[in-house]
Design an enzyme around this catalytic site. Structure first.
Site, PDB file in Angstrom:
ATOM      1  N   TYR A 145      -7.539  25.891 -33.125  1.00 61.39           N
ATOM      2  CA  TYR A 145      -6.387  26.743 -32.817  1.00 61.39           C
ATOM      3  C   TYR A 145      -6.893  28.152 -32.534  1.00 61.39           C
ATOM      4  O   TYR A 145      -7.662  28.711 -33.326  1.00 61.39           O
ATOM      5  CB  TYR A 145      -5.436  26.757 -34.017  1.00 61.39           C
ATOM      6  CG  TYR A 145      -4.199  27.605 -33.844  1.00 61.39           C
ATOM      7  CD1 TYR A 145      -3.192  27.222 -32.964  1.00 61.39           C
ATOM      8  CD2 TYR A 145      -4.023  28.779 -34.578  1.00 61.39           C
ATOM      9  CE1 TYR A 145      -2.040  27.995 -32.824  1.00 61.39           C
ATOM     10  CE2 TYR A 145      -2.877  29.550 -34.446  1.00 61.39           C
ATOM     11  CZ  TYR A 145      -1.893  29.152 -33.566  1.00 61.39           C
ATOM     12  OH  TYR A 145      -0.757  29.916 -33.430  1.00 61.39           O
ATOM     13  N   ASP A 240     -14.484  31.835 -32.483  1.00 55.64           N
ATOM     14  CA  ASP A 240     -13.224  32.339 -33.013  1.00 55.64           C
ATOM     15  C   ASP A 240     -13.396  32.397 -34.527  1.00 55.64           C
ATOM     16  O   ASP A 240     -13.308  31.378 -35.224  1.00 55.64           O
ATOM     17  CB  ASP A 240     -12.080  31.395 -32.618  1.00 55.64           C
ATOM     18  CG  ASP A 240     -10.747  31.820 -33.215  1.00 55.64           C
ATOM     19  OD1 ASP A 240     -10.747  32.651 -34.147  1.00 55.64           O
ATOM     20  OD2 ASP A 240      -9.710  31.315 -32.751  1.00 55.64           O
ATOM     21  N   LYS A 268      -7.251  38.404 -39.723  1.00 55.01           N
ATOM     22  CA  LYS A 268      -7.065  38.087 -41.144  1.00 55.01           C
ATOM     23  C   LYS A 268      -7.821  39.053 -42.075  1.00 55.01           C
ATOM     24  O   LYS A 268      -7.324  40.132 -42.352  1.00 55.01           O
ATOM     25  CB  LYS A 268      -7.443  36.627 -41.404  1.00 55.01           C
ATOM     26  CG  LYS A 268      -6.560  35.654 -40.562  1.00 55.01           C
ATOM     27  CD  LYS A 268      -6.639  34.250 -41.041  1.00 55.01           C
ATOM     28  CE  LYS A 268      -5.966  33.257 -40.105  1.00 55.01           C
ATOM     29  NZ  LYS A 268      -4.544  33.116 -40.265  1.00 55.01           N
TER      30      LYS A 268
HETATM   31  N1  HOZ Z   1      -3.189  30.702 -38.103  1.00 52.53           N
HETATM   32  C1  HOZ Z   1      -2.723  30.447 -39.405  1.00 52.53           C
HETATM   33  C2  HOZ Z   1      -2.539  29.033 -39.709  1.00 52.53           C
HETATM   34  N2  HOZ Z   1      -3.527  28.181 -39.301  1.00 52.53           N
HETATM   35  C3  HOZ Z   1      -1.515  31.186 -39.863  1.00 52.53           C
HETATM   36  C4  HOZ Z   1      -0.779  31.993 -38.886  1.00 52.53           C
HETATM   37  C5  HOZ Z   1       0.462  31.346 -38.437  1.00 52.53           C
HETATM   38  O1  HOZ Z   1       0.370  30.511 -37.529  1.00 52.53           O
HETATM   39  O2  HOZ Z   1       1.503  31.684 -38.978  1.00 52.53           O
END
Ligand code: HOZ
Length: 429
Positions: A145, A240, A268
């Site tokens: 992702y 990433d 983050k």
């Molecule tokens: N990217 C995070 C979860 N894999 C958290 C951010 C979100 O999508 O709210």
């Protein structure tokens, strides 16, 4: 039985006000059943809900809370910064401080641009990959992702995987036509894509340790192979590190594994709990970014003093000796203990941890890619999730998200969590 009356009232009202009642889909409990717990406050390793229940938290705001929630030194630095204003929309010295810290820590980063989220960082890095190489196609991996920008919503992990959604409506086919996908840990597939698209691939982007398809580690030789393949083909390698940056080690996964990509995205942890993203890499590439170069990318709140302050203080705390040894120790003990607890109950499990990141799948392993991750028993995970909530432990409400520990998790917290897991697995067996 957990009393969540107030959570339910608030979430019922929220559903009339916001799609699905949440500001981000991963927060909904769609794949684990029941209704989300509405948080009231967070501190250290704990979250309290609006009904007064306390949970040992392994989500950590999805990654930023590596020093523990609301660390007193971060909060106090923020109070001080707040007095000077929340956003300048002009250069501020704090950007130099955080930029220097990132450049010093992350091997691939010679220059950095701050943005407001990991999604923004990945959007921008893709534009930069294309601007630098003059090529359009990009290779990503199934289950990885890279935020929710159109061109990355192809076989994406995180909420898309959790909800079992097909590639999203609203994303033009013309946009994703240049996004090629391969199974994670499959160098042959990447080779084939390079061969079939010779001279057209701008680069390869990946999570060097996957956290958005559950927790999946790179097999020996995979990252090295990608580094060679990208070099051979005049393409860029992009890590990433939105999840892994400053979590897998102070220099991220690239420092841990000794593989230096051309570009890196972050988020983050470097925002210490405030909205921050960043992308950086070799200076010759980064100098293409406006206003140094022609590749446009901008942001009203980017580099704002509050986010910079929280990031700086968080990195200062992480830089102290022993930090990552401590994180690795407790996380391994947690991960080993979870697996032992499942096996004691006669349930299949596979999993692991690196530094302050861990995960498990409720199936026999190995899990090397997203296809194999799908063997996990999602129905059983839903029941486990509920059983753990009842026992005061908050896990990500998805089979396809990594777990995060923090410096605030004490040995006693890990012990209590393992008691809860043993009890919960026994109740499911
Ligand atoms: N990217 C995070 C979860 N894999 C958290 C951010 C979100 O999508 O709210």
């Amino acid at each position: 039985m957990l009393n969540t009356t107030r959570s339910q009232e608030i979430f019922t009202a929220a559903q009339k006000l916001m799609p699905g009642g949440v500001s981000s889909p991963v927060r909904a409990f769609k794949s684990v059943g029941g209704q989300p717990i509405v948080f009231d406050r967070v501190k250290g390793a704990y979250a309290w809900d609006v009904d007064g229940n306390r949970y040992i938290d392994y989500v950590g705001s999805w990654g930023p809370a590596i020093c523990g929630h609301s660390h007193p030194e971060v909060i106090s630095a923020l109070h001080e910064a707040l007095e000077k204003g929340t956003s300048f929309g002009a250069p501020c010295e704090l950007e130099n401080v955080l930029a220097s810290m990132v450049i010093e820590a992350v091997p691939s980063v010679e220059m950095v641009r701050f943005v407001n989220s990991g999604t923004e960082a990945c959007m921008a890095v893709l534009r930069l990959m294309r601007a630098f190489t003059g090529r359009e196609k990009v290779i990503k991996f199934e289950g990885c992702y890279h935020g929710h920008a159109d061109m990355f919503l192809v076989k994406a992990g995180s909420g898309v995987a959790t909800l079992g959604l097909p590639d999203s409506p609203g994303v033009p086919r013309s946009v994703t036509a240049s996004t090629l996908t391969a199974p994670y840990n499959d160098l042959e597939a990447v080779k084939e894509l390079f061969a079939a698209n010779a001279g057209e691939i701008a680069g390869v982007i990946l999570e060097p340790v996957v956290g958005n398809a559950g927790f999946i580690t790179p097999e020996p030789g995979f990252l090295e192979g990608l580094r060679e393949l990208t070099k051979e083909n005049g393409a860029l390698l992009v890590f990433d590190e939105v999840m892994t940056g400053f979590r897998i080690s102070y220099g991220g996964a690239q420092a841990k594994f000794g593989i230096t990509p051309d570009l890196t995205t972050m988020g983050k942890v470097i925002g210490g709990g405030l909205p921050v993203g960043a992308y950086g890499g070799r200076a010759e590439i980064m100098r293409l970014v406006a206003p140094a170069g022609p590749m446009y990318q901008a942001g009203t709140l980017s580099g704002n003093p509050l986010a910079m302050t929280a990031g700086i203080k968080t990195l200062e705390l992480l830089k102290q000796p022993g930090t990552y040894e401590r994180l690795a120790l407790i996380t391994k003990r947690l991960s080993d203990g979870i697996q032992a607890a499942a096996r004691e109950a006669g349930l299949p499990i596979t999993g692991g941890s690196i530094s302050a990141m861990f995960g498990f799948f409720l199936c026999e392993g190995p899990v090397r890619n997203f296809e194999e991750a799908k063997a996990t028993d999602t129905v059983r995970f839903g029941k486990l999730h509920r059983a753990m909530l009842e026992r005061g432990v908050y896990l990500a409400p998805s089979s396809y998200e990594a777990g995060f520990t923090s410096l605030a998790h004490s040995d006693a917290d890990i012990d209590a969590t393992l008691v809860a897991f043993r009890d919960a697995f026994a109740s499911l067996a």
